[in-house]
Motif scaffolding. Sequence first.
Motif, PDB file in Angstrom:
ATOM      1  N   ILE A 129      -3.831   4.676  -3.346  1.00  0.00           N
ATOM      2  CA  ILE A 129      -3.934   3.122  -3.201  1.00  0.00           C
ATOM      3  C   ILE A 129      -3.988   3.051  -1.519  1.00  0.00           C
ATOM      4  O   ILE A 129      -3.231   3.453  -0.987  1.00  0.00           O
ATOM      5  N   PHE A 130      -4.777   2.118  -1.163  1.00  0.00           N
ATOM      6  CA  PHE A 130      -4.637   1.612   0.295  1.00  0.00           C
ATOM      7  C   PHE A 130      -4.814   0.213   0.411  1.00  0.00           C
ATOM      8  O   PHE A 130      -5.479  -0.422  -0.365  1.00  0.00           O
ATOM      9  N   HIS A 131      -4.455  -0.221   1.748  1.00  0.00           N
ATOM     10  CA  HIS A 131      -4.570  -1.541   2.360  1.00  0.00           C
ATOM     11  C   HIS A 131      -6.025  -1.741   2.648  1.00  0.00           C
ATOM     12  O   HIS A 131      -6.889  -0.899   3.328  1.00  0.00           O
ATOM     13  N   ILE A 132      -6.693  -3.138   1.999  1.00  0.00           N
ATOM     14  CA  ILE A 132      -7.987  -3.160   2.533  1.00  0.00           C
ATOM     15  C   ILE A 132      -7.936  -4.545   3.501  1.00  0.00           C
ATOM     16  O   ILE A 132      -8.681  -4.908   4.461  1.00  0.00           O
ATOM     17  N   HIS A 147       0.844  -1.201  -0.013  1.00  0.00           N
ATOM     18  CA  HIS A 147       0.018   0.102  -0.090  1.00  0.00           C
ATOM     19  C   HIS A 147       0.733   1.312  -0.165  1.00  0.00           C
ATOM     20  O   HIS A 147       0.337   2.401   0.084  1.00  0.00           O
ATOM     21  N   GLY A 148       2.162   1.180  -0.114  1.00  0.00           N
ATOM     22  CA  GLY A 148       2.928   2.357  -0.178  1.00  0.00           C
ATOM     23  C   GLY A 148       3.208   3.094   0.992  1.00  0.00           C
ATOM     24  O   GLY A 148       2.835   2.845   1.989  1.00  0.00           O
ATOM     25  N   PHE A 184       0.940  12.332   2.233  1.00  0.00           N
ATOM     26  CA  PHE A 184       2.001  11.678   1.516  1.00  0.00           C
ATOM     27  C   PHE A 184       1.504  10.320   1.053  1.00  0.00           C
ATOM     28  O   PHE A 184       1.070   9.569   1.842  1.00  0.00           O
ATOM     29  N   LYS A 185       2.010   9.902  -0.263  1.00  0.00           N
ATOM     30  CA  LYS A 185       1.464   8.716  -0.774  1.00  0.00           C
ATOM     31  C   LYS A 185       2.357   8.178  -1.665  1.00  0.00           C
ATOM     32  O   LYS A 185       3.325   9.136  -2.360  1.00  0.00           O
ATOM     33  N   SER A 186       2.533   7.060  -2.152  1.00  0.00           N
ATOM     34  CA  SER A 186       3.399   6.444  -3.087  1.00  0.00           C
ATOM     35  C   SER A 186       2.601   6.594  -4.396  1.00  0.00           C
ATOM     36  O   SER A 186       1.466   6.143  -4.532  1.00  0.00           O
ATOM     37  N   PRO A 187       3.199   7.346  -5.386  1.00  0.00           N
ATOM     38  CA  PRO A 187       2.807   7.322  -6.606  1.00  0.00           C
ATOM     39  C   PRO A 187       3.162   5.983  -7.279  1.00  0.00           C
ATOM     40  O   PRO A 187       4.064   5.609  -7.248  1.00  0.00           O
ATOM     41  N   ALA A 214       7.363   9.740  -2.904  1.00  0.00           N
ATOM     42  CA  ALA A 214       6.010  10.103  -2.425  1.00  0.00           C
ATOM     43  C   ALA A 214       5.761  11.130  -3.260  1.00  0.00           C
ATOM     44  O   ALA A 214       6.481  11.881  -3.766  1.00  0.00           O
ATOM     45  N   VAL A 215       4.159  11.106  -3.228  1.00  0.00           N
ATOM     46  CA  VAL A 215       3.771  12.544  -3.733  1.00  0.00           C
ATOM     47  C   VAL A 215       2.557  13.118  -2.629  1.00  0.00           C
ATOM     48  O   VAL A 215       2.089  12.304  -1.960  1.00  0.00           O
ATOM     49  N   ASN A 216       2.455  14.483  -2.788  1.00  0.00           N
ATOM     50  CA  ASN A 216       1.206  14.820  -2.216  1.00  0.00           C
ATOM     51  C   ASN A 216       0.310  15.520  -3.282  1.00  0.00           C
ATOM     52  O   ASN A 216       0.971  16.425  -4.021  1.00  0.00           O
ATOM     53  N   GLY A 217      -0.971  15.368  -3.207  1.00  0.00           N
ATOM     54  CA  GLY A 217      -1.575  16.097  -4.272  1.00  0.00           C
ATOM     55  C   GLY A 217      -1.337  15.674  -5.599  1.00  0.00           C
ATOM     56  O   GLY A 217      -1.096  14.404  -5.866  1.00  0.00           O
ATOM     57  N   LEU A 218      -1.415  16.509  -6.797  1.00  0.00           N
ATOM     58  CA  LEU A 218      -1.204  16.175  -8.081  1.00  0.00           C
ATOM     59  C   LEU A 218       0.253  16.230  -8.628  1.00  0.00           C
ATOM     60  O   LEU A 218       0.549  15.769  -9.782  1.00  0.00           O
ATOM     61  N   ASP A 219       0.888  17.294  -8.048  1.00  0.00           N
ATOM     62  CA  ASP A 219       2.125  17.564  -8.797  1.00  0.00           C
ATOM     63  C   ASP A 219       3.451  17.811  -7.956  1.00  0.00           C
ATOM     64  O   ASP A 219       4.328  18.068  -8.528  1.00  0.00           O
TER      65      ASP A 219
END
Lengths: 208, 208
Positions: free
Chosen positions: B50-53, A25-26, B27-30, B177-182
């Motif tokens: 994307i996330f863990h379910i 999940h990154g 923050f997220k993994s793109p 990592a990314v935050n938002g779109l850019d």
Amino acid sequence: MKVYSKNDFSKLEKRDKANLFNCFHGFKSPVLIGTKNSEGVENLAIFSNIFHIGANPHFIGFISRPDSVDRHTLENIRKQKFYTLNFLNIDQIKNAHQTSARYEKNQSEFTECSFDSYYTLLPAPYVLDSNFKLGLELKEVIDIKLNGTHLIVGECLEVISSKDIESFGLHDVSNVAVNGLDRYYKVDPIVRFSYAKSDREVSRLDFN
Amino acid sequence: MKVYSKNDFSKLEKRDKANLFNCFHGFKSPVLIGTKNSEGVENLAIFSNIFHIGANPHFIGFISRPDSVDRHTLENIRKQKFYTLNFLNIDQIKNAHQTSARYEKNQSEFTECSFDSYYTLLPAPYVLDSNFKLGLELKEVIDIKLNGTHLIVGECLEVISSKDIESFGLHDVSNVAVNGLDRYYKVDPIVRFSYAKSDREVSRLDFN
């Protein structure tokens, strides 16, 4: 490059399997979710499964398991309808990680893990020392029948920030990411790109 | 510390508002999602939601908007049932960001954005140069009626990795990592903590 089938990775030793699955999940922002139960006891729990659901209104989602350490959080949100998300910095991570221990219902992680609470008119506790905090109202709990988890959807009603919200970036108020349950990372700004168009290359923008 | 109500942040200038709201999900993994349409055209699109379910089976979720740049991805996943998640490094980010441009249905982002595809027996294209790739099968599309978005739930069937999957950490294969779109960030390992218990302080563990 090696290819592993479900059969291969199911056979991994327990700890290696957990390590691997936690990568799926990154990187994420760890946040503390603040709630209060019907007896007025404050609760604080670390989550990283937070995601964007919509910008207008500003819906934020997270996944909750029915009978895990987060059970107090889910129960409190269902009953009280209001909760807070509190972003963190590296120096707050040790205490934040400690909130994942199993405390009793009458114990508050604010006290046990050395965080002070802070209130506005919203009936849920914020973390005083968090530089960026969101106040949310529950909109819907969607059951994911495949595995008994829940998608909690809330609307952001309030923002509390140590920096002005004009020309704002998350790196202004938070510098930590997590992967899985226990690995924490420092996050540093690198590059910002222009809106992508199919007929030209993207260009670099100023970071803020 | 300033407190902003919904009324305050709704009045922000458009760009400032987007900046602020993009911070909410952290923050997220793109990752690049690889799919194929019924005519066999390969599609590639950058996602960070994307996330863990669930861990057993290994369910991964993401949120898709009905009529945004990701529409080809959603359509392909619904029809073909299989898709890939491809993790990235900093040096792949410019081309990855370019996949968010609106290309026509008969154009492939693999070609347009300079990525090579790679196949196993799974009928969906992987990104050859990604160090960590997951092959997924669609399990369910859950409609979020509040705002017309969709929660896509897939099960991980295959892992392709540049490093052995024993004693594995995400930082072994991805550093962005990314935050938002850019806005893109570099991610560096800092600390790993022991499983938290209510009767003792957490301790530091070896990172891997």
